[in-house]
Design an enzyme around this catalytic site. Structure first.
Site, PDB file in Angstrom:
ATOM      1  N   LYS A 113       0.825  -1.211   0.000  1.00  0.00           N
ATOM      2  CA  LYS A 113       0.000   0.000   0.000  1.00  0.00           C
ATOM      3  C   LYS A 113       0.859   1.262   0.000  1.00  0.00           C
ATOM      4  CE  LYS A 113      -4.094  -2.101   1.884  1.00  0.00           C
ATOM      5  NZ  LYS A 113      -4.850  -2.421   3.079  1.00  0.00           N
ATOM      6  N   LYS A 220      -7.362 -14.269  -9.501  1.00  0.00           N
ATOM      7  CA  LYS A 220      -8.664 -14.330  -8.832  1.00  0.00           C
ATOM      8  C   LYS A 220      -9.475 -13.057  -9.062  1.00  0.00           C
ATOM      9  CE  LYS A 220      -7.807 -12.481  -4.292  1.00  0.00           C
ATOM     10  NZ  LYS A 220      -8.638 -12.202  -3.190  1.00  0.00           N
ATOM     11  N   LYS A 223     -11.468  -6.733  -6.270  1.00  0.00           N
ATOM     12  CA  LYS A 223     -11.851  -5.334  -6.482  1.00  0.00           C
ATOM     13  C   LYS A 223     -10.784  -4.581  -7.276  1.00  0.00           C
ATOM     14  CE  LYS A 223     -13.199  -4.915  -2.239  1.00  0.00           C
ATOM     15  NZ  LYS A 223     -13.471  -4.565  -0.865  1.00  0.00           N
TER      16      LYS A 223
HETATM   17  P1  ADP Z   1     -10.884  -7.958  -2.785  1.00  0.00           P
HETATM   18  O1  ADP Z   1      -9.809  -8.951  -3.154  1.00  0.00           O
HETATM   19  O2  ADP Z   1     -11.882  -7.791  -3.855  1.00  0.00           O
HETATM   20  O3  ADP Z   1     -10.325  -6.650  -2.255  1.00  0.00           O
HETATM   21  P2  ADP Z   1     -11.264  -8.592  -0.046  1.00  0.00           P
HETATM   22  O4  ADP Z   1      -9.797  -8.798   0.069  1.00  0.00           O
HETATM   23  O5  ADP Z   1     -11.876  -7.413   0.628  1.00  0.00           O
HETATM   24  O6  ADP Z   1     -11.666  -8.621  -1.578  1.00  0.00           O
HETATM   25  O7  ADP Z   1     -11.966  -9.933   0.455  1.00  0.00           O
HETATM   26  C1  ADP Z   1     -12.955 -10.032   1.430  1.00  0.00           C
HETATM   27  C2  ADP Z   1     -13.293 -11.513   1.607  1.00  0.00           C
HETATM   28  O8  ADP Z   1     -13.717 -12.098   0.364  1.00  0.00           O
HETATM   29  C3  ADP Z   1     -12.113 -12.359   2.076  1.00  0.00           C
HETATM   30  O9  ADP Z   1     -12.579 -13.306   3.016  1.00  0.00           O
HETATM   31  C4  ADP Z   1     -11.633 -13.065   0.828  1.00  0.00           C
HETATM   32  O10 ADP Z   1     -11.073 -14.303   1.102  1.00  0.00           O
HETATM   33  C5  ADP Z   1     -12.904 -13.216   0.026  1.00  0.00           C
HETATM   34  N1  ADP Z   1     -12.569 -13.155  -1.415  1.00  0.00           N
HETATM   35  C6  ADP Z   1     -12.263 -12.058  -2.128  1.00  0.00           C
HETATM   36  N2  ADP Z   1     -12.029 -12.361  -3.423  1.00  0.00           N
HETATM   37  C7  ADP Z   1     -12.182 -13.706  -3.527  1.00  0.00           C
HETATM   38  C8  ADP Z   1     -12.076 -14.638  -4.619  1.00  0.00           C
HETATM   39  N3  ADP Z   1     -11.796 -14.229  -5.842  1.00  0.00           N
HETATM   40  N4  ADP Z   1     -12.290 -15.939  -4.356  1.00  0.00           N
HETATM   41  C9  ADP Z   1     -12.604 -16.353  -3.117  1.00  0.00           C
HETATM   42  N5  ADP Z   1     -12.726 -15.546  -2.058  1.00  0.00           N
HETATM   43  C10 ADP Z   1     -12.522 -14.231  -2.245  1.00  0.00           C
END
Ligand code: ADP
Ligand code: TRP
Length: 355
Positions: A113, A220, A223
């Site tokens: 970050k 994966k 966001k």
């Molecule tokens: P992002 O990667 O979109 O920023 P976050 O890190 O805020 O999402 O993830 C919040 C929750 O959602 C976590 O528990 C994470 O493991 C789950 N999560 C996010 N993206 C995925 C994905 N592509 N597959 C499975 N679980 C996910």
């Protein structure tokens, strides 16, 4: 016997996507009967990246509606907003007295970050930590790395410890923060010679972790990857996204191995479709008769069958301000009750005592 406390939070930085749904929300819904679940919206953590105030508020509201629409029941689980619990902010100050700047600076998420905040590219082999640290210390005022970003893990540790949670479902990228939380808990106990905090661990849902892929061919869904299908996506937009998903030129010979983009589409189909449909497309791939257009059309409809009812509930819930206010108030009361108790103990242990 009282139920074990499970806590998880999500930063209010945008809408929830299919990865959040299958990787987190759907699992939360399944465990809410068996554990003392507390799910919160980490709006103070979202502040570390200085969002526009209107966006921050709108995002908190959206995520709250998305939690509820996905099936988290405020009568079973405690749903709250982090900033509604001022005890968290006070304990964050207190715990910071036992956290080293060095260990925070070595945290992977901080390095990532901070690089972003300074407008630097991803770390390379040639990067040396000393040069990076100099850049942080000497950065121009318009590109500063704020102290909130550095102390992000302290705040997360407080979220967990103040609720006395022992099970914390998080994604892989958050495991280091959980490790730090355990370290801070042990350090606090040993410094004050108390056996106060229990060490929290990741929640083991059993089986292989779900990884929802993106539509852009690799990696994966996330966001920041810009490859998401959001729960709130309208059918037209969703279909368009799926139809544009990356594929390849098709299988060139029977039973050829799948490229990553195509395997990803099959992974999504496996999550959302029936085994028969998946098998039908697998067979078509194996004998080279597959048409990716058909696969995508099917996939879009199957995803919509999952997201349509959720989207409708999200919109209904968002329109019901009174309901949202009630949920948040009730959640805050419950969360504050346990937080206040922990904070009072921590103040006492640290020697902040009343005359
Ligand atoms: P992002 O990667 O979109 O920023 P976050 O890190 O805020 O999402 O993830 C919040 C929750 O959602 C976590 O528990 C994470 O493991 C789950 N999560 C996010 N993206 C995925 C994905 N592509 N597959 C499975 N679980 C996910
Ligand atoms: N840092 C987490 C994330 O980015 C969100 C979070 C904040 C959290 N506090 C927490 C998760 C406490 C679990 C427990 O995903």
């Amino acid at each position: 016997m009282s139920k074990e406390i499970v806590l998880s939070g999500i930063r209010s930085t945008g809408n929830l996507h299919l990865g959040n749904y299958y990787g987190a929300l759907r699992k939360f819904v399944k465990i809410q009967d068996d554990y003392d679940c507390r799910f919160f919206i980490a709006d103070l953590h979202a502040l570390t990246t200085n969002p526009d105030p209107n966006d921050l508020h709108a995002n908190v509201k959206k995520i709250l509606a998305e939690y509820l629409a996905a099936g988290i029941d405020p009568e079973k689980a405690t749903i709250f907003i982090q900033s509604d619990v001022p005890e968290i902010a006070e304990m964050y100050l207190l715990l910071n007295m036992h956290v080293g700047i060095g260990e925070l600076m070595r945290t992977t998420s901080f390095k990532d970050k901070a690089r972003k905040a300074l407008g630097l590219s991803a770390p390379s082999e040639s990067d040396d930590d000393e040069a990076f640290e100099k850049q942080i210390i000497g950065s121009e005022t318009n590109k500063r790395v704020n102290a909130g970003l550095l102390t992000y893990p302290t705040l997360m540790a407080v979220d967990i410890l103040i609720q006395r949670a022992t099970k914390v479902p998080v994604g892989k990228d958050q495991l280091q923060h959980l490790e730090l939380t355990r370290r801070f808990a042990r350090r606090f106990n040993s410094f004050y010679n108390v056996d106060y905090f229990q060490e929290p661990y990741d929640f083991d849902f059993g089986g292989a972790p779900v990884k929802v892929p993106g539509l852009d061919g690799s990696g994966k869904m996330g966001k920041s990857e810009g490859n998401c299908i959001y729960l709130i996506d309208e059918p037209k937009a969703l279909r368009k996204k799926v139809m544009r998903a990356v594929t390849d030129e098709g299988p060139q010979a029977p039973n050829s191995p799948m490229s990553e983009p195509v395997a990803n589409l099959f992974s999504l189909l496996e999550l959302t479709s029936t085994p028969e449909v998946v098998q039908q497309f697998r067979d078509a791939y194996a004998d080279c008769s597959i048409r990716y257009g058909d696969l995508k059309k099917q996939l879009a409809e199957d995803i919509l069958a999952v997201t349509n009812p959720i989207r409708e509930r999200i919109n209904d819930i968002l329109a019901d301000e009174d309901y949202l206010r009630r949920v948040v108030k009730q959640g805050a009361e419950k969360a504050r009750e346990s937080a206040a108790k922990t904070l009072a103990d921590v103040r006492q242990i640290m020697g902040i005592r009343k005359f």
